[in-house]
Structure formats: C-alpha cells, structure tokens
Design a protein around this motif. Structure first.
Motif, short mmCIF file in Angstrom:
data_model
loop_
_atom_site.label_atom_id
_atom_site.label_comp_id
_atom_site.label_asym_id
_atom_site.label_seq_id
_atom_site.Cartn_x
_atom_site.Cartn_y
_atom_site.Cartn_z
N GLU A 50 0.83 -1.21 0.00
CA GLU A 50 0.00 0.00 0.00
C GLU A 50 0.86 1.26 0.00
O GLU A 50 0.63 2.19 -0.78
N SER A 51 1.84 1.29 0.90
CA SER A 51 2.70 2.48 1.00
C SER A 51 3.52 2.68 -0.26
O SER A 51 3.71 3.81 -0.73
N LYS A 105 1.51 9.01 -5.89
CA LYS A 105 1.82 10.42 -5.64
C LYS A 105 2.84 10.92 -6.65
O LYS A 105 2.75 12.07 -7.12
N GLU A 112 1.22 4.04 -2.79
CA GLU A 112 0.89 5.45 -2.49
C GLU A 112 1.98 6.38 -3.03
O GLU A 112 1.68 7.45 -3.58
#
Length: 434
Positions: free
Chosen positions: A205-206, A213, A209
């Motif tokens: 997930e990170s 981004k 992200e």
C-alpha cells in the motif's frame, strides 16, 4: 517528464504483478503515533537522563550556538547508551547536520545491532543523501532484525513496513533512473519474502501510495508546466512586439546618426581647411614682411657703415651726413612698422592655429560622442536580436522554477519524512524525572 511518469506507472504495474499471488485485500495503517521503535526497557535514571534531556530540550532549537553546545554535551557525556546515541542522532537531524546524524546512526547499529531506530535512521538518511545502494543493502539485515525481534507489536511492524514501502516506492519511482535495478529487485524480494499477508499489504500500500503520488505530482507538474509555458509564450509575444518596435526606432536612429556624423565631419574639415587657408595667407604675408625686414636691416647696416665713413675721402653720393641720417631714420621707421605689422600677423597666425586646434578637438569630441551613440544603438539592436532569436526558439521555464519543480518531485521528504519532534517527544517520555 512524460518518460518519468511512464516509469512510475511501469514500476507500480510490475510490483503488483510480482506479488499478486500473495497480496490480500487492502488494510488500513495503524499506530500513527509510533516512531520510536526500540524504546529503553524502563525509564532512564536521573543521571543517564541529563545529557539526553539537554540534547532534546536545552540545545534543541536550531542555532549555531546549540549546534556547537550539543556536540560538546554528547562528547562529554561518557558512556554512550542506545538512548543517548539516538537522542544525539535526532539532535543532529534537527540541527540540519544529516551527515553527522547518519554517522551516529551507523555507530548506533554497530554498537547496538538490535536497536531498530539506528537501522531505520541509517536507511532513511542514506536514501536522503542519494546513497541508494547502501540504503537498499541495509534494508536486508534490518528485515532480519525485525523478524527476530520478539518485542515488536503487530502494529509497529506494520508501521515499519509501511515506511520501507514508501522508501521502496521512492526508489522505484521518482529516482529509479539512479538506482541499481538488480539491487532494488533483490531487496524487494528479500523484504517481501515471508511477510504475513497484512504486513505485505501494508508494505505494498505504502509503495503504491508513493508511486501514485509520483504519478499525480508529475502530471500536476506537467499541467503546471504547460500553464507556465502558455504564460511565457504570451509574455514572449508581447516582448517580441516591443523588441521589434524598439529595433525599428533604433534603425531609424542609426539611419539619422550615420549621415549626421558624416555631415559633422565634413563641416568640421571645411572649417579647419578654411582656417588653414587663412593661416597660409597670413604666413605668406609674414614671410614677405620678414624678407622686407631683412632687406631694410641689410641696407641699414650699409648706411650705418657709410655714415661712419663720411669723414674719409671716398666717392659717395652723400655730400653731408644730414641726408644719410634722414634716410637712416626713414629706414628705421619702416623697419619698426614692418616689425609691428609682422608681430600683428604673427598674433593672428597664432590665433588661427589655436582655432584650428580647438576646431579639431571639438570635431573629434563630437565624432566620438556620435560614434558612442551609434555603438549604443548597434549594441541595443544586437541584444534585441538575441532576445528575438531566443523567443523564436520557443518558450522555456526559468531555471529556478524548473529546478524547484524537479526537486520537489525527486525529494525524499515529498514522500516520506522522519519527524524529529515525534522522536524527541517519545524519547523524553522515557526519561526519569527523579
């Protein structure tokens, strides 16, 4: 920027495909307030707390004085326990001494290899300082330390792997062109291998992200770039019109200055020529007077001699000294008149000579000033033509603005930032007040 955006998309797609078989549904991040990974087992006693508290309170605010005093405090602290080393590493980070902070983090992992904060700081700071291979290689033993740690809660493990996911995403996306792909792929596999599904989900997930981004930021920057380029294009068009008008005026000015310069030169030369002709005429008159003066002076010498010889019996036309003396007086009068006339002509000649010099100097000064103006006009035209050529090549963003946009997209702190304040507070919470 388009290629960079495509790279971020590919990195996200490849990673998702690689671990698709072991990923479960998305989970939510927990333990937002945890950053201190290896807290001391109990509150530090009052003696051990003194230097740690000083580093995190007395000498905490960023200033040259605190930067120096905190270093002295650490050097004089004596025994270096894990909390003191971590406090000084965080203090160095607060004082904007990232290289020193990394050195202390390396010392922390060397002296206390099970301290997870030292590993996390070292990995993060190496990434911050573009030591990507070092950061990736350090992630592997860090993962082993995490697996062996029996004191970590599941929430803290998820928090750690979320940060590692952000760092991996950063290395896969914004700075992928500067990362060793083999080292990156090997580290990703080493980290993901054996992770529980919920932890792997948090890690992925990170990472996703950060890649998203990165995509969003690059798209936004691409859009902003087009907007800024449109502004520059409009400004360039206005400047082009202004420059062309200026050049038209400059060309008209130059077309007037060049013949004006030639007119000045011609008139000045005519004035000098006229004065030189006057001087030549006066010189001729002066030469004639000089010849007459020499003739009279010669006759006077003869007459002076005749006057002296009258007493001798010689055959001369003078029967008495009266006539001779009278003739001498007349000759001396003529000589005086010629001298006066010659002096007057000489003064006139000197005056004309001075006028010639003044006219030549004035002409030279006027021509120099005129040439300076012509040079200024030519210089302005050349500069304008250079600007017009640059405008014709197309709009460009200013270097500073372009660099700022690029730096934001490739800066680690855009995607992940260690909080010195959170570390500070959580370390202080373990200090004894007694």
């Amino acid at each position: 920027m388009t290629r960079k955006l495509h790279t971020c998309q590919i990195a996200r797609s490849l990673f998702s495909g690689l671990f698709a078989t072991i990923l479960l549904s998305t989970s939510h991040e927990v333990a937002f307030g945890i950053q201190l990974l290896s807290p001391p087992p109990g509150p530090l006693d009052a003696t051990a707390s003194v230097p740690v508290r000083a580093l995190l309170t007395t000498y905490w605010e960023r200033s040259p004085a605190n930067e120096t005093q905190s270093k002295k405090m650490f050097e004089n602290a004596g025994r270096k326990d894990p909390t003191l080393l971590l406090a000084f590493a965080v203090n160095r980070l607060q004082q904007n001494r990232t290289r020193e902070s990394r050195t202390i983090a390396e010392e922390l992992t060397s002296e206390f290899p099970d301290n997870l904060d030292g590993w996390m700081l070292k990995i993060w700071l190496n990434t911050l300082e573009d030591k990507f291979d070092v950061a990736l290689i350090n992630m592997r033993p860090f993962k082993q330390k995490i697996d062996k740690s029996k004191d970590l809660s599941d929430q803290t493990k998820i928090l750690i792997y979320r940060r590692l996911g952000r760092l991996i995403g950063y290395l896969q996306g914004p700075v992928v062109d500067r990362v060793n792909k083999n080292v990156l792929d090997g580290t990703i596999f080493a980290i993901a291998n054996g992770l529980p599904p919920d932890v792997l989900n948090a890690f992925n997930e990170s990472r996703e992200e950060v890649l998203k981004k990165c995509d969003d930021l690059l798209r936004a920057q691409a859009d902003k770039t087009q907007i800024e380029l449109a502004k520059v294009r409009a400004e360039n068009e206005q400047e082009r019109i202004s420059l062309e008008r200026q050049n038209l005026v400059l060309e008209q000015t130059e077309s007037q200055l060049i013949p004006e310069k030639e007119r000045l030169r011609s008139e000045g030369n005519q004035q000098v020529s006229s004065l030189e002709q006057q001087a030549s005429s006066l010189q001729q008159q002066l030469n004639a007077i000089s010849t007459d003066i020499q003739s009279i002076q010669l006759n006077l010498q003869f007459m002076y001699a005749d006057l002296a010889a009258l007493s001798r019996p010689i055959n001369r036309r003078y029967v008495s000294t009266y006539g001779l003396r009278n003739e001498i007086l007349n000759a001396e009068f003529d000589l005086a008149n010629l001298n006066n006339e010659g002096a007057a002509l000489s003064n006139q000649l000197n005056g004309i000579g001075l006028q010639i010099v003044q006219t030549q100097n004035r002409l030279r000064q006027q021509l120099n000033e005129m040439q300076k103006e012509i040079n200024r006009v030519n210089g302005a035209k050349r500069r304008n033509l250079g600007k017009l050529a640059k405008i014709a090549s197309g709009p460009e963003l200013a270097d500073g603005k372009r660099s700022a946009m690029k730096n934001r997209a490739t800066s680690l702190v855009t995607y992940d930032k260690i909080s010195e304040e959170l570390y500070r507070q959580q370390i202080l919470d373990h200090l004894s007040d007694n």
